[in-house]
Design a protein around this motif. Structure first.
Motif, PDB file in Angstrom:
ATOM      1  N   MET A   1       1.084  -1.328  -0.101  1.00 28.69           N
ATOM      2  CA  MET A   1       0.056   0.014   0.127  1.00 28.69           C
ATOM      3  C   MET A   1       0.925   1.087  -0.179  1.00 28.69           C
ATOM      4  O   MET A   1       1.744   1.120   0.675  1.00 28.69           O
ATOM      5  CB  MET A   1      -0.821   0.115   1.214  1.00 28.69           C
ATOM      6  N   SER A   2       0.445   2.291  -0.779  1.00 24.38           N
ATOM      7  CA  SER A   2       1.330   3.685  -0.849  1.00 24.38           C
ATOM      8  C   SER A   2       0.817   4.353   0.589  1.00 24.38           C
ATOM      9  O   SER A   2      -0.136   4.216   1.161  1.00 24.38           O
ATOM     10  CB  SER A   2       0.888   4.206  -1.885  1.00 24.38           C
ATOM     11  N   THR A   3       1.773   5.224   0.845  1.00 27.50           N
ATOM     12  CA  THR A   3       1.414   6.157   2.126  1.00 27.50           C
ATOM     13  C   THR A   3       1.278   7.332   1.328  1.00 27.50           C
ATOM     14  O   THR A   3       1.130   7.488   0.268  1.00 27.50           O
ATOM     15  CB  THR A   3       3.150   6.429   2.556  1.00 27.50           C
ATOM     16  N   TYR A   4       0.631   8.275   2.137  1.00 29.21           N
ATOM     17  CA  TYR A   4      -0.106   9.294   1.612  1.00 29.21           C
ATOM     18  C   TYR A   4       1.067  10.197   1.225  1.00 29.21           C
ATOM     19  O   TYR A   4       0.669  10.908   0.050  1.00 29.21           O
ATOM     20  CB  TYR A   4      -0.604   9.995   3.238  1.00 29.21           C
ATOM     21  N   SER A   5       2.199  10.230   1.689  1.00 27.95           N
ATOM     22  CA  SER A   5       3.121  11.228   1.207  1.00 27.95           C
ATOM     23  C   SER A   5       3.597  10.662  -0.355  1.00 27.95           C
ATOM     24  O   SER A   5       3.611  11.754  -1.279  1.00 27.95           O
ATOM     25  CB  SER A   5       4.615  11.354   2.046  1.00 27.95           C
ATOM     26  N   GLU A   6       3.437   9.501  -0.458  1.00 25.87           N
ATOM     27  CA  GLU A   6       3.989   8.875  -1.904  1.00 25.87           C
ATOM     28  C   GLU A   6       2.857   9.079  -2.872  1.00 25.87           C
ATOM     29  O   GLU A   6       3.169   9.876  -3.831  1.00 25.87           O
ATOM     30  CB  GLU A   6       4.086   7.437  -1.963  1.00 25.87           C
ATOM     31  N   VAL A   7       1.602   9.230  -2.475  1.00 29.60           N
ATOM     32  CA  VAL A   7       0.464   9.464  -3.343  1.00 29.60           C
ATOM     33  C   VAL A   7       0.360  10.997  -3.434  1.00 29.60           C
ATOM     34  O   VAL A   7       0.317  11.223  -4.740  1.00 29.60           O
ATOM     35  CB  VAL A   7      -0.965   8.935  -2.746  1.00 29.60           C
ATOM     36  N   LEU A   8       0.688  11.802  -2.651  1.00 35.07           N
ATOM     37  CA  LEU A   8       0.583  13.345  -2.758  1.00 35.07           C
ATOM     38  C   LEU A   8       1.742  13.552  -3.658  1.00 35.07           C
ATOM     39  O   LEU A   8       1.424  14.497  -4.437  1.00 35.07           O
ATOM     40  CB  LEU A   8       0.815  13.897  -1.348  1.00 35.07           C
ATOM     41  N   SER A   9       2.902  13.079  -3.530  1.00 33.93           N
ATOM     42  CA  SER A   9       4.035  13.331  -4.496  1.00 33.93           C
ATOM     43  C   SER A   9       3.730  13.053  -5.934  1.00 33.93           C
ATOM     44  O   SER A   9       3.883  13.843  -6.813  1.00 33.93           O
ATOM     45  CB  SER A   9       5.377  12.522  -4.112  1.00 33.93           C
ATOM     46  N   GLN A  10       2.984  11.752  -6.082  1.00 30.51           N
ATOM     47  CA  GLN A  10       2.691  11.560  -7.530  1.00 30.51           C
ATOM     48  C   GLN A  10       1.727  12.484  -7.867  1.00 30.51           C
ATOM     49  O   GLN A  10       1.662  12.711  -8.966  1.00 30.51           O
ATOM     50  CB  GLN A  10       2.066   9.990  -7.464  1.00 30.51           C
ATOM     51  N   ALA A  11       0.787  12.997  -7.288  1.00 32.80           N
ATOM     52  CA  ALA A  11      -0.490  13.769  -7.594  1.00 32.80           C
ATOM     53  C   ALA A  11       0.089  15.245  -8.159  1.00 32.80           C
ATOM     54  O   ALA A  11      -0.143  15.614  -8.917  1.00 32.80           O
ATOM     55  CB  ALA A  11      -1.596  13.873  -6.494  1.00 32.80           C
ATOM     56  N   GLN A  12       1.158  15.539  -7.105  1.00 31.86           N
ATOM     57  CA  GLN A  12       1.761  16.988  -7.537  1.00 31.86           C
ATOM     58  C   GLN A  12       2.480  16.988  -8.688  1.00 31.86           C
ATOM     59  O   GLN A  12       2.746  17.741  -9.274  1.00 31.86           O
ATOM     60  CB  GLN A  12       2.731  17.497  -6.168  1.00 31.86           C
ATOM     61  N   SER A  13       3.182  15.836  -9.081  1.00 30.84           N
ATOM     62  CA  SER A  13       3.929  15.618 -10.479  1.00 30.84           C
ATOM     63  C   SER A  13       3.065  15.428 -11.552  1.00 30.84           C
ATOM     64  O   SER A  13       3.597  15.674 -12.775  1.00 30.84           O
ATOM     65  CB  SER A  13       4.855  14.450 -10.244  1.00 30.84           C
ATOM     66  N   LEU A  14       1.681  15.417 -11.508  1.00 27.71           N
ATOM     67  CA  LEU A  14       0.882  15.421 -12.634  1.00 27.71           C
ATOM     68  C   LEU A  14       0.802  16.757 -13.505  1.00 27.71           C
ATOM     69  O   LEU A  14       0.803  17.788 -13.049  1.00 27.71           O
ATOM     70  CB  LEU A  14      -0.539  15.153 -12.284  1.00 27.71           C
ATOM     71  N   THR A  15       0.966  16.573 -14.712  1.00 30.78           N
ATOM     72  CA  THR A  15       0.909  17.791 -15.559  1.00 30.78           C
ATOM     73  C   THR A  15      -0.333  17.697 -16.400  1.00 30.78           C
ATOM     74  O   THR A  15      -1.261  16.717 -16.170  1.00 30.78           O
ATOM     75  CB  THR A  15       2.039  17.620 -16.850  1.00 30.78           C
ATOM     76  N   PRO A  16      -0.670  18.437 -17.246  1.00 27.55           N
ATOM     77  CA  PRO A  16      -2.151  18.583 -18.019  1.00 27.55           C
ATOM     78  C   PRO A  16      -2.525  17.034 -18.425  1.00 27.55           C
ATOM     79  O   PRO A  16      -1.267  16.291 -18.869  1.00 27.55           O
ATOM     80  CB  PRO A  16      -2.041  19.602 -19.281  1.00 27.55           C
ATOM     81  N   VAL A  17      -3.529  16.816 -18.561  1.00 29.60           N
ATOM     82  CA  VAL A  17      -3.951  15.222 -18.876  1.00 29.60           C
ATOM     83  C   VAL A  17      -3.485  14.699 -20.214  1.00 29.60           C
ATOM     84  O   VAL A  17      -3.832  15.438 -21.365  1.00 29.60           O
ATOM     85  CB  VAL A  17      -5.474  15.332 -18.840  1.00 29.60           C
ATOM     86  N   THR A  18      -2.981  13.828 -20.033  1.00 33.27           N
ATOM     87  CA  THR A  18      -2.237  13.122 -21.619  1.00 33.27           C
ATOM     88  C   THR A  18      -2.692  11.683 -21.357  1.00 33.27           C
ATOM     89  O   THR A  18      -2.982  11.276 -20.156  1.00 33.27           O
ATOM     90  CB  THR A  18      -0.898  13.358 -21.705  1.00 33.27           C
ATOM     91  N   ALA A  19      -2.339  10.854 -22.275  1.00 32.25           N
ATOM     92  CA  ALA A  19      -2.585   9.504 -21.784  1.00 32.25           C
ATOM     93  C   ALA A  19      -1.628   9.020 -20.750  1.00 32.25           C
ATOM     94  O   ALA A  19      -2.178   8.125 -19.741  1.00 32.25           O
ATOM     95  CB  ALA A  19      -2.087   8.540 -23.130  1.00 32.25           C
ATOM     96  N   GLN A  20      -0.487   9.419 -20.648  1.00 38.15           N
ATOM     97  CA  GLN A  20       0.636   8.917 -19.523  1.00 38.15           C
ATOM     98  C   GLN A  20       0.013   9.425 -18.380  1.00 38.15           C
ATOM     99  O   GLN A  20      -0.081   8.729 -17.204  1.00 38.15           O
ATOM    100  CB  GLN A  20       1.824   9.531 -19.843  1.00 38.15           C
ATOM    101  N   THR A  21      -0.476  10.842 -17.935  1.00 45.27           N
ATOM    102  CA  THR A  21      -0.852  11.305 -16.986  1.00 45.27           C
ATOM    103  C   THR A  21      -2.193  10.643 -16.525  1.00 45.27           C
ATOM    104  O   THR A  21      -2.370  10.490 -15.168  1.00 45.27           O
ATOM    105  CB  THR A  21      -0.993  13.056 -16.828  1.00 45.27           C
ATOM    106  N   GLN A  22      -3.211  10.255 -17.539  1.00 45.37           N
ATOM    107  CA  GLN A  22      -4.274   9.816 -17.232  1.00 45.37           C
ATOM    108  C   GLN A  22      -4.259   8.102 -16.514  1.00 45.37           C
ATOM    109  O   GLN A  22      -4.651   8.034 -15.268  1.00 45.37           O
ATOM    110  CB  GLN A  22      -5.277   9.547 -18.285  1.00 45.37           C
TER     111      GLN A  22
END
Length: 56
Positions: A1-22
């Motif tokens: 299971m991911s930690t909250y910090s890991e999930v938050l870090s992933q969310a903050q690294s998202l850029t505008p929606v593309t197939a990869q970011t989706q």
């Protein structure tokens, strides 16, 4: 299971929606849903809510 910090870090690294970011977004959403089902996480959320309410 991911930690909250890991999930938050992933969310903050998202850029505008593309197939990869989706795909990243889907995995983040799945991790958040998994976390929300964990009793320990639910207890932490309730504790933070109680602390916030006391300090408000």
């Amino acid at each position: 299971m991911s930690t909250y910090s890991e999930v938050l870090s992933q969310a903050q690294s998202l850029t505008p929606v593309t197939a990869q970011t989706q795909g990243k977004r889907s995995s983040i959403d799945a991790a958040l849903m998994e976390m929300a089902q964990e009793p320990e996480y639910q207890a932490q959320v309730l504790q933070m809510e109680a602390e916030f309410t006391r300090n408000a």
